[in-house]
Write a protein that holds these residues in place. Structure first.
Motif, PDB file in Angstrom:
ATOM      1  N   UNK A 110      51.866  20.335  28.677  1.00 50.67           N
ATOM      2  CA  UNK A 110      51.726  19.002  29.263  1.00 50.67           C
ATOM      3  C   UNK A 110      51.692  19.012  30.778  1.00 50.67           C
ATOM      4  N   UNK A 111      51.026  20.006  31.353  1.00 49.04           N
ATOM      5  CA  UNK A 111      50.927  20.130  32.805  1.00 49.04           C
ATOM      6  C   UNK A 111      50.087  18.981  33.365  1.00 49.04           C
ATOM      7  N   UNK A 112      50.526  18.426  34.484  1.00 53.00           N
ATOM      8  CA  UNK A 112      49.818  17.317  35.125  1.00 53.00           C
ATOM      9  C   UNK A 112      48.775  17.781  36.134  1.00 53.00           C
ATOM     10  N   UNK A 113      48.991  18.969  36.723  1.00 56.04           N
ATOM     11  CA  UNK A 113      48.084  19.481  37.747  1.00 56.04           C
ATOM     12  C   UNK A 113      48.194  21.000  37.790  1.00 56.04           C
ATOM     13  N   UNK A 114      47.038  21.662  37.831  1.00 61.24           N
ATOM     14  CA  UNK A 114      46.989  23.109  38.057  1.00 61.24           C
ATOM     15  C   UNK A 114      46.638  23.308  39.523  1.00 61.24           C
ATOM     16  N   UNK A 115      47.437  24.105  40.220  1.00 64.90           N
ATOM     17  CA  UNK A 115      47.169  24.429  41.623  1.00 64.90           C
ATOM     18  C   UNK A 115      46.951  25.942  41.668  1.00 64.90           C
ATOM     19  N   UNK A 116      45.726  26.345  41.996  1.00 62.63           N
ATOM     20  CA  UNK A 116      45.420  27.777  41.948  1.00 62.63           C
ATOM     21  C   UNK A 116      44.539  28.198  43.103  1.00 62.63           C
ATOM     22  N   UNK A 117      44.649  29.452  43.436  1.00 62.71           N
ATOM     23  CA  UNK A 117      43.844  30.014  44.510  1.00 62.71           C
ATOM     24  C   UNK A 117      42.516  30.519  43.989  1.00 62.71           C
ATOM     25  N   UNK A 118      41.565  30.556  44.900  1.00 59.23           N
ATOM     26  CA  UNK A 118      40.258  31.135  44.602  1.00 59.23           C
ATOM     27  C   UNK A 118      40.092  32.362  45.483  1.00 59.23           C
ATOM     28  N   UNK A 119      39.671  33.454  44.881  1.00 52.00           N
ATOM     29  CA  UNK A 119      39.495  34.688  45.650  1.00 52.00           C
ATOM     30  C   UNK A 119      38.232  34.651  46.492  1.00 52.00           C
ATOM     31  N   UNK A 120      37.344  33.694  46.246  1.00 53.44           N
ATOM     32  CA  UNK A 120      36.129  33.594  47.041  1.00 53.44           C
ATOM     33  C   UNK A 120      35.208  34.787  46.852  1.00 53.44           C
ATOM     34  N   UNK A 121      34.851  35.065  45.614  1.00 54.24           N
ATOM     35  CA  UNK A 121      34.008  36.215  45.321  1.00 54.24           C
ATOM     36  C   UNK A 121      32.610  36.110  45.905  1.00 54.24           C
ATOM     37  N   UNK A 122      32.120  34.907  46.099  1.00 51.20           N
ATOM     38  CA  UNK A 122      30.737  34.746  46.527  1.00 51.20           C
ATOM     39  C   UNK A 122      29.841  34.592  45.305  1.00 51.20           C
ATOM     40  N   UNK A 123      28.670  34.030  45.525  1.00 50.40           N
ATOM     41  CA  UNK A 123      27.772  33.690  44.415  1.00 50.40           C
ATOM     42  C   UNK A 123      27.325  34.919  43.625  1.00 50.40           C
ATOM     43  N   UNK A 124      26.994  36.012  44.311  1.00 50.91           N
ATOM     44  CA  UNK A 124      26.483  37.195  43.620  1.00 50.91           C
ATOM     45  C   UNK A 124      27.539  37.801  42.699  1.00 50.91           C
ATOM     46  N   UNK A 125      28.760  37.995  43.205  1.00 53.22           N
ATOM     47  CA  UNK A 125      29.817  38.572  42.380  1.00 53.22           C
ATOM     48  C   UNK A 125      30.209  37.633  41.250  1.00 53.22           C
ATOM     49  N   UNK A 126      30.217  36.325  41.514  1.00 51.40           N
ATOM     50  CA  UNK A 126      30.561  35.378  40.460  1.00 51.40           C
ATOM     51  C   UNK A 126      29.552  35.428  39.325  1.00 51.40           C
ATOM     52  N   UNK A 127      28.298  35.687  39.647  1.00 52.62           N
ATOM     53  CA  UNK A 127      27.255  35.769  38.632  1.00 52.62           C
ATOM     54  C   UNK A 127      27.589  36.845  37.612  1.00 52.62           C
ATOM     55  N   UNK A 128      28.109  37.985  38.083  1.00 52.28           N
ATOM     56  CA  UNK A 128      28.407  39.093  37.196  1.00 52.28           C
ATOM     57  C   UNK A 128      29.844  39.121  36.711  1.00 52.28           C
ATOM     58  N   UNK A 129      30.769  38.717  37.550  1.00 48.40           N
ATOM     59  CA  UNK A 129      32.177  38.814  37.213  1.00 48.40           C
ATOM     60  C   UNK A 129      32.762  37.513  36.683  1.00 48.40           C
TER      61      UNK A 129
END
Length: 156
Positions: A110-129
């Motif tokens: 019953x979590x009201x909010x998730x607060x999380x960091x983004x590693x900022x992989x970039x578009x190319x790495x996100x495409x594969x990873x």
């Protein structure tokens, strides 16, 4: 406003920034923080040869237990620091795939909010990873606040 905040924690700069922001939100609104550390399955342990010697299996098991203990210790230390500031904190260390576990725990607890960091992989790495934060943003049953590490550059 928020009663329970989930903070997935990998101890990266972005995750620590997310924890800092979640701490401020918890202090201002009396919320409980739920710190989640996920240990991802590794290829080495998932693809063990069926005929592997028992000694090697025991070695992998011992290393896995040490990893689990170290993560509990580190997460508990962070939780105690926050408790010393008067913030109610729960902790969970789990094994599995982060994107699935974050969404499942948020819904189950019953979590009201998730607060999380983004590693900022970039578009190319996100495409594969892929991107855990992007997956959680799309699939979580509650609002998601995604933070970047202090000083990180915006993605173009």
């Amino acid at each position: 406003m928020f009663r329970k905040l989930l903070v997935p924690m990998d101890f990266s700069a972005a995750a620590l920034e997310a924890c800092r922001i979640a701490t401020e939100l918890a202090q201002s609104g009396g919320a409980t923080l739920w710190l989640l550390k996920i240990i991802e399955p590794s290829q080495e342990t998932l693809n063990l040869e069926p005929m592997m010697a028992l000694g090697a299996q025991q070695m992998f098991h011992d290393l896995d237990e040490q990893l689990l203990d170290a993560n509990h210790t580190r997460l508990d230390a962070l939780a105690q620091t926050l408790r010393d500031q008067g913030i109610p904190v729960e902790t969970t260390v789990a094994r599995g795939h982060p994107q699935d576990l974050v969404c499942r725990l948020a819904e189950d607890q019953g979590v009201d909010l998730i607060v999380m960091g983004s590693r900022g992989l970039g578009a190319f790495k996100q495409l594969f990873l892929g991107s855990v934060s992007n997956y959680v943003l799309q699939h979580a049953s509650c609002p998601v606040l995604i933070t970047r590490a202090p000083g990180s550059e915006p993605l173009n």
